[in-house]
Design a protein around this motif. Structure first.
Motif, PDB file in Angstrom:
ATOM      1  N   PHE A 106      51.606 -11.001-100.848  1.00  0.00           N
ATOM      2  CA  PHE A 106      51.970 -11.178 -99.451  1.00  0.00           C
ATOM      3  C   PHE A 106      51.661  -9.935 -98.612  1.00  0.00           C
ATOM      4  CE2 PHE A 106      54.482 -15.183 -99.037  1.00  0.00           C
ATOM      5  CZ  PHE A 106      54.280 -15.637-100.332  1.00  0.00           C
ATOM      6  N   ASP A 107      51.231  -8.867 -99.263  1.00  0.00           N
ATOM      7  CA  ASP A 107      50.811  -7.664 -98.545  1.00  0.00           C
ATOM      8  C   ASP A 107      49.313  -7.686 -98.236  1.00  0.00           C
ATOM      9  OD1 ASP A 107      53.370  -6.553 -98.511  1.00  0.00           O
ATOM     10  OD2 ASP A 107      53.101  -5.642-100.485  1.00  0.00           O
ATOM     11  N   THR A 108      48.658  -8.802 -98.480  1.00  0.00           N
ATOM     12  CA  THR A 108      47.235  -8.954 -98.173  1.00  0.00           C
ATOM     13  C   THR A 108      47.055  -9.391 -96.722  1.00  0.00           C
ATOM     14  OG1 THR A 108      46.778  -9.642-100.465  1.00  0.00           O
ATOM     15  CG2 THR A 108      45.100 -10.143 -98.797  1.00  0.00           C
ATOM     16  N   PRO A 109      46.362  -8.624 -95.888  1.00  0.00           N
ATOM     17  CA  PRO A 109      46.120  -9.046 -94.504  1.00  0.00           C
ATOM     18  C   PRO A 109      45.254 -10.316 -94.464  1.00  0.00           C
ATOM     19  CG  PRO A 109      45.717  -6.698 -94.752  1.00  0.00           C
ATOM     20  CD  PRO A 109      45.851  -7.259 -96.139  1.00  0.00           C
ATOM     21  N   VAL A 110      45.580 -11.213 -93.534  1.00  0.00           N
ATOM     22  CA  VAL A 110      44.895 -12.504 -93.428  1.00  0.00           C
ATOM     23  C   VAL A 110      44.310 -12.676 -92.027  1.00  0.00           C
ATOM     24  CG1 VAL A 110      45.165 -15.017 -93.518  1.00  0.00           C
ATOM     25  CG2 VAL A 110      46.382 -13.569 -95.170  1.00  0.00           C
ATOM     26  N   PHE A 111      43.082 -13.154 -91.971  1.00  0.00           N
ATOM     27  CA  PHE A 111      42.391 -13.456 -90.713  1.00  0.00           C
ATOM     28  C   PHE A 111      42.098 -14.947 -90.689  1.00  0.00           C
ATOM     29  CE2 PHE A 111      38.717 -14.144 -88.064  1.00  0.00           C
ATOM     30  CZ  PHE A 111      38.740 -13.185 -87.068  1.00  0.00           C
ATOM     31  N   LEU A 112      42.628 -15.660 -89.699  1.00  0.00           N
ATOM     32  CA  LEU A 112      42.381 -17.089 -89.571  1.00  0.00           C
ATOM     33  C   LEU A 112      41.635 -17.358 -88.268  1.00  0.00           C
ATOM     34  CD1 LEU A 112      45.754 -18.665 -90.796  1.00  0.00           C
ATOM     35  CD2 LEU A 112      43.635 -18.319 -92.085  1.00  0.00           C
ATOM     36  N   ALA A 113      40.534 -18.114 -88.371  1.00  0.00           N
ATOM     37  CA  ALA A 113      39.692 -18.432 -87.217  1.00  0.00           C
ATOM     38  C   ALA A 113      39.591 -19.943 -87.059  1.00  0.00           C
ATOM     39  CB  ALA A 113      38.305 -17.821 -87.396  1.00  0.00           C
ATOM     40  N   GLY A 162      42.308  -6.916-100.761  1.00  0.00           N
ATOM     41  CA  GLY A 162      41.944  -6.157 -99.574  1.00  0.00           C
ATOM     42  C   GLY A 162      42.081  -6.963 -98.303  1.00  0.00           C
ATOM     43  N   ARG A 163      41.538  -8.180 -98.297  1.00  0.00           N
ATOM     44  CA  ARG A 163      41.558  -9.046 -97.126  1.00  0.00           C
ATOM     45  C   ARG A 163      41.435 -10.504 -97.572  1.00  0.00           C
ATOM     46  NH1 ARG A 163      42.757  -4.839 -95.189  1.00  0.00           N
ATOM     47  NH2 ARG A 163      41.949  -3.790 -93.323  1.00  0.00           N
ATOM     48  N   CYS A 164      41.924 -11.411 -96.719  1.00  0.00           N
ATOM     49  CA  CYS A 164      41.713 -12.847 -96.917  1.00  0.00           C
ATOM     50  C   CYS A 164      41.306 -13.439 -95.580  1.00  0.00           C
ATOM     51  CB  CYS A 164      42.990 -13.524 -97.430  1.00  0.00           C
ATOM     52  SG  CYS A 164      42.825 -15.310 -97.734  1.00  0.00           S
ATOM     53  N   VAL A 165      40.245 -14.245 -95.579  1.00  0.00           N
ATOM     54  CA  VAL A 165      39.748 -14.841 -94.337  1.00  0.00           C
ATOM     55  C   VAL A 165      39.678 -16.361 -94.494  1.00  0.00           C
ATOM     56  CG1 VAL A 165      38.440 -12.796 -93.702  1.00  0.00           C
ATOM     57  CG2 VAL A 165      37.324 -14.577 -95.031  1.00  0.00           C
ATOM     58  N   GLY A 166      39.999 -17.052 -93.419  1.00  0.00           N
ATOM     59  CA  GLY A 166      39.939 -18.507 -93.430  1.00  0.00           C
ATOM     60  C   GLY A 166      39.389 -19.030 -92.123  1.00  0.00           C
ATOM     61  N   MET A 167      38.479 -20.002 -92.222  1.00  0.00           N
ATOM     62  CA  MET A 167      37.877 -20.608 -91.036  1.00  0.00           C
ATOM     63  C   MET A 167      38.148 -22.105 -91.035  1.00  0.00           C
ATOM     64  SD  MET A 167      34.178 -18.643 -91.250  1.00  0.00           S
ATOM     65  CE  MET A 167      34.080 -18.870 -93.048  1.00  0.00           C
TER      66      MET A 167
END
Length: 358
Positions: free
Chosen positions: A291-298, A214-219
């Protein structure tokens, strides 16, 4: 609760709005917020882990790490408002523990009450970067910005291979079992991490062989083996250009092995990563679903542990691979998570819920 090869710790936590200090993170220097803020009224991190000394290279850095430490039980935070409809697997940073992420999880779950959060625990191993101190880490490594690393980027990545093999396999098992609990809907599965946990989660995502998450997040993180990915991307583009111009593939030999060659740049990148990590099995030849997983990088602009340049490079590299990547900078913030990040990440995760989509 479906965690591979171990029992799990499942607790319900309600945190008041106070600062939580993780006493188990005494060895942590990587996850350390800035201490030189001139204005006490400025935004401050939620947790302030202590630091540990650095070391110089020594002969012990070349010792084998084949003795794989076991993964301890994860910490599981059930949804505040059942039924459980989404799951986030969130990885802590090097030298830290799952409890260091509780102040991040508390406001997230209040805004997303049907979200279950799994906080894995990294095993303890000898950290080359910290004089071979025994600390929690997802993989070993060296300074990202040492003079040697700047002159020869990627020269010390071999130290990471063993740990990344184990961590990626562990996370993939965890994802598969949790997706099964979600009725097989991988889009209800989220993955992410802080600092080295971000690096490990990005690697696990790129090597994931299942359906898109669904989503991938990285800080405050980076992309391991980023030079490997960039070279693979460049080589594929060069090969494709030569083929289109001349009608001949100089890397294709006599055509007998063409069926095993990547047909997409994303597959070429994964193949290069799998070879670098010495992974068994077949590499994909077409664009992987992951690679179709949306990614959020902060990333904070004042991060002095993992410079923001590494986060930008990760974001641009993922974007070049056609990964839907959202890059987010936070002026004046250092190497930790902050309320602004939590708010933005919460909105990003909740956007996967149909009624929250724009």
């Amino acid at each position: 609760m479906g965690i591979a090869s171990s029992s799990v710790v499942c607790i319900q936590i309600f945190l008041p709005s106070f600062h939580l200090h993780d006493h188990t993170a005494s060895a942590d220097k990587e996850n350390h917020p800035p201490t030189n803020r001139p204005n006490p009224n400025e935004r401050k991190p939620i947790v302030s882990p202590p630091s540990i000394p650095h070391s110089s290279p020594s002969l012990t850095q070349f010792m084998s790490h084949k003795m794989s430490p076991p993964f301890p039980d994860p910490l599981i935070l059930p949804p505040l408002n059942p039924p459980h409809s989404f799951t986030l697997v969130l990885l802590h940073g090097r030298g830290n523990s799952p409890s260091s992420l509780l102040p991040f999880c508390s406001p997230l779950q209040r805004s997303f009450p049907s979200l279950k959060i799994i906080l894995p625990t990294a095993p303890k191993s000898r950290a080359t970067i910290y004089a071979r101190s025994l600390i929690t880490q997802w993989f070993d490594g060296w300074h990202l910005d040492s003079p040697a690393s700047v002159l020869n980027p990627g020269q010390d990545e071999w130290r990471s291979i063993d740990g990344l093999q184990r961590t990626t396999s562990y996370l993939h098992d965890l994802l598969r079992q949790e997706i099964a609990l979600l009725g097989g809907d991988s889009r209800k599965m989220f993955l992410g991490g802080l600092s080295q946990g971000c690096a490990a989660s990005l690697m696990a995502l790129l090597l994931w062989e299942g359906k898109p998450l669904g989503r991938c997040v990285g800080m405050c993180g980076w992309l391991p083996f980023v030079r490997t990915v960039q070279r693979a991307t460049k080589d594929f583009a060069s090969r494709k250009g030569d083929t289109e111009e001349d009608g001949f593939d100089p890397f294709g030999g006599n055509g007998e092995d063409d069926e095993d060659k990547p047909q997409d740049v994303e597959a070429a990148a994964v193949q290069a990563l799998r070879e670098s990590l010495e992974l068994e099995g077949n590499s994909p030849i077409t664009r992987p679903n992951s690679f179709d997983t949306p990614v959020f990088l902060a990333h904070g602009t004042e991060d002095d542990k993992v410079l923001i340049a590494h986060g930008k490079e990760a974001a641009s590299t993922l974007s070049e691979l056609s990964v839907n990547t959202s890059w987010n900078e936070y002026p004046g913030l250092g190497h930790w998570f902050y309320p602004e990040m939590i708010t933005d990440i919460t909105a990003f995760l909740k956007s996967q819920i149909p009624q929250h989509r724009r």
